[in-house]
Scaffold this active site. Structure first.
Site, PDB file in Angstrom:
ATOM      1  N   GLY A  26     -30.927 -10.208  97.399  1.00  0.00           N
ATOM      2  CA  GLY A  26     -29.957 -10.834  96.511  1.00  0.00           C
ATOM      3  C   GLY A  26     -30.237 -10.490  95.057  1.00  0.00           C
ATOM      4  N   GLN A  27     -29.184 -10.260  94.285  1.00  0.00           N
ATOM      5  CA  GLN A  27     -29.368  -9.860  92.885  1.00  0.00           C
ATOM      6  C   GLN A  27     -30.161 -10.888  92.090  1.00  0.00           C
ATOM      7  OE1 GLN A  27     -26.147  -7.542  90.805  1.00  0.00           O
ATOM      8  NE2 GLN A  27     -24.859  -8.745  92.183  1.00  0.00           N
ATOM      9  N   LEU A  55     -28.581 -20.173 105.391  1.00  0.00           N
ATOM     10  CA  LEU A  55     -27.577 -21.184 105.065  1.00  0.00           C
ATOM     11  C   LEU A  55     -26.345 -21.076 105.955  1.00  0.00           C
ATOM     12  CD1 LEU A  55     -27.588 -21.547 101.175  1.00  0.00           C
ATOM     13  CD2 LEU A  55     -29.171 -22.418 102.895  1.00  0.00           C
ATOM     14  N   ALA A  86     -25.622 -17.313  98.546  1.00  0.00           N
ATOM     15  CA  ALA A  86     -24.186 -17.584  98.620  1.00  0.00           C
ATOM     16  C   ALA A  86     -23.485 -16.521  99.444  1.00  0.00           C
ATOM     17  CB  ALA A  86     -23.572 -17.640  97.221  1.00  0.00           C
ATOM     18  N   THR A 121     -20.647 -14.165  99.020  1.00  0.00           N
ATOM     19  CA  THR A 121     -19.992 -13.672  97.809  1.00  0.00           C
ATOM     20  C   THR A 121     -18.946 -12.590  98.061  1.00  0.00           C
ATOM     21  OG1 THR A 121     -21.789 -12.075  97.469  1.00  0.00           O
ATOM     22  CG2 THR A 121     -21.984 -14.222  96.362  1.00  0.00           C
ATOM     23  N   ASP A 123     -17.495 -18.702  88.262  1.00  0.00           N
ATOM     24  CA  ASP A 123     -16.282 -18.824  87.460  1.00  0.00           C
ATOM     25  C   ASP A 123     -15.023 -18.920  88.317  1.00  0.00           C
ATOM     26  OD1 ASP A 123     -17.047 -16.171  88.181  1.00  0.00           O
ATOM     27  OD2 ASP A 123     -15.520 -15.347  86.865  1.00  0.00           O
ATOM     28  N   TYR A 155     -13.098 -18.012  98.577  1.00  0.00           N
ATOM     29  CA  TYR A 155     -14.423 -17.961  97.957  1.00  0.00           C
ATOM     30  C   TYR A 155     -14.558 -19.057  96.901  1.00  0.00           C
ATOM     31  CZ  TYR A 155     -18.080 -16.477  94.739  1.00  0.00           C
ATOM     32  OH  TYR A 155     -19.166 -16.448  93.897  1.00  0.00           O
ATOM     33  N   LYS A 164     -16.997 -22.431  97.003  1.00  0.00           N
ATOM     34  CA  LYS A 164     -18.009 -22.698  95.977  1.00  0.00           C
ATOM     35  C   LYS A 164     -17.763 -24.035  95.278  1.00  0.00           C
ATOM     36  CE  LYS A 164     -20.951 -20.454  94.709  1.00  0.00           C
ATOM     37  NZ  LYS A 164     -22.393 -20.505  95.124  1.00  0.00           N
ATOM     38  N   TRP A 209     -19.496 -12.440  86.935  1.00  0.00           N
ATOM     39  CA  TRP A 209     -19.556 -10.980  86.821  1.00  0.00           C
ATOM     40  C   TRP A 209     -21.005 -10.469  86.786  1.00  0.00           C
ATOM     41  CZ3 TRP A 209     -15.126  -8.494  83.491  1.00  0.00           C
ATOM     42  CH2 TRP A 209     -13.904  -9.071  83.845  1.00  0.00           C
TER      43      TRP A 209
END
Length: 299
Positions: A12-13, A38, A65, A67, A107, A130, A134, A155
């Site tokens: 994950g980033q 999860l 998450a 994503t 966002d 999505y 969230k 982003w």
């Protein structure tokens, strides 16, 4: 030493950025698949409570998450299992152990209308699965752990994982010209900058767990705003300067590039609340892109 447990695997980033950003004064433990999944929330609060009890962190960060924004339209059950039910399970485990939690959101909880940056107290009206998953995750976290910190970001890009900056560099090596949407605005966020800010926030939250001003919903994204077209152009400019692949970028409209999920036209976040509460402000988005491209070209 600050001890942080991060829900999210090494691919994950944000999870990887948190692990790499931690200095000698911070120990980050990653809890990802298959150990913590999860997507399988049944029984997760009890199992996770046991893992956290053994690790003895001072704070937990949920960076995991679902994503895949477009795929979520055809996989709503998977999106809600991870983003709502999985998030709730993490919050329940933290509540059971009395641990503070930082939950990362998006966002995309907003509908993208208007032309001013979105504030934390603005009405949420996500336009796709999505964003809905969230938003319901945020609400589930707050129900289980009212003092949790919820961070909405946007982003996100980094030298690893899948993201827009990596895609633009790849396409620059494959195509003669790039066509990129120019009528969606947002705040590019470099994951290592976000990670460093989260660790700073975690230190403050651990030191003052009962301070109501330090809990609740905050926006945290790169400073400044641009369009996907503007971001792509900056990636090409930096890459050209560093001797990497670059191609001309042509602006197109959202209508020219239809996708299963409708993206918000205005995704710009007002991050003044976290600056006031924590003294945290991320660098200008241009600086993050420059660091990201430089690292990608060096690999």
């Amino acid at each position: 030493m600050l001890r942080v447990a991060v829900i999210g695997g090494s691919n994950g980033q944000l999870a990887r950025s948190l692990s790499e950003t931690a200095d000698a004064g911070c120990m980050v433990s990653l809890l990802g698949r298959p150990q913590v999944d999860l997507a399988e929330p049944a029984g997760l609060p009890e199992m996770l409570s046991g893992l956290l009890r053994d690790l003895a962190p001072q704070i937990v960060v949920n960076a995991a998450a679902y994503t895949a924004v477009d795929r979520a339209e055809s996989e709503p059950d998977a999106a809600f299992r991870i983003n709502r039910d999985g998030a709730a399970a993490v919050a329940q485990a933290c509540a059971a152990l009395g641990l503070p939690l930082v939950h990362v959101s998006t966002d995309y909880v907003f509908d993208g209308s208007g032309d001013r940056p979105w504030r934390e107290d603005d009405a949420c009206a996500p336009t796709g699965i999505y964003g809905r998953s969230k938003l319901e995750g945020e609400r589930a976290v707050q129900a289980a752990l009212p003092a949790a910190v919820i961070l909405r970001t946007a982003w996100v890009h980094s030298p690893f994982g899948g993201n827009f900056v990596k895609t633009m560099l790849r396409l620059a090596g494959e195509r003669d010209r790039l066509r990129v949407v120019a009528d969606q605005q947002g705040c590019p966020t470099y994951a290592p900058d976000l990670a460093a800010a989260i660790l700073t926030l975690a230190q403050r939250r651990v030191a003052a767990p009962d301070d109501p001003a330090l809990g609740g919903i905050f926006h945290l994204a790169g400073s400044g705003a641009t369009s996907w077209f503007g971001l792509a152009g900056e990636v090409m400019t930096v890459s050209a300067r560093l001797g990497g692949p670059h191609r001309p970028v042509d602006p197109i409209t959202t209508a020219d590039y239809p996708t299963p999920a409708r993206r918000p036209a205005n995704s710009v976040l007002d991050c003044s609340r976290i600056d006031a509460a924590y003294g945290i402000r991320l660098p200008d988005w241009h600086a993050g892109v420059a660091r990201c491209v430089a690292r990608l070209l060096d690999t």
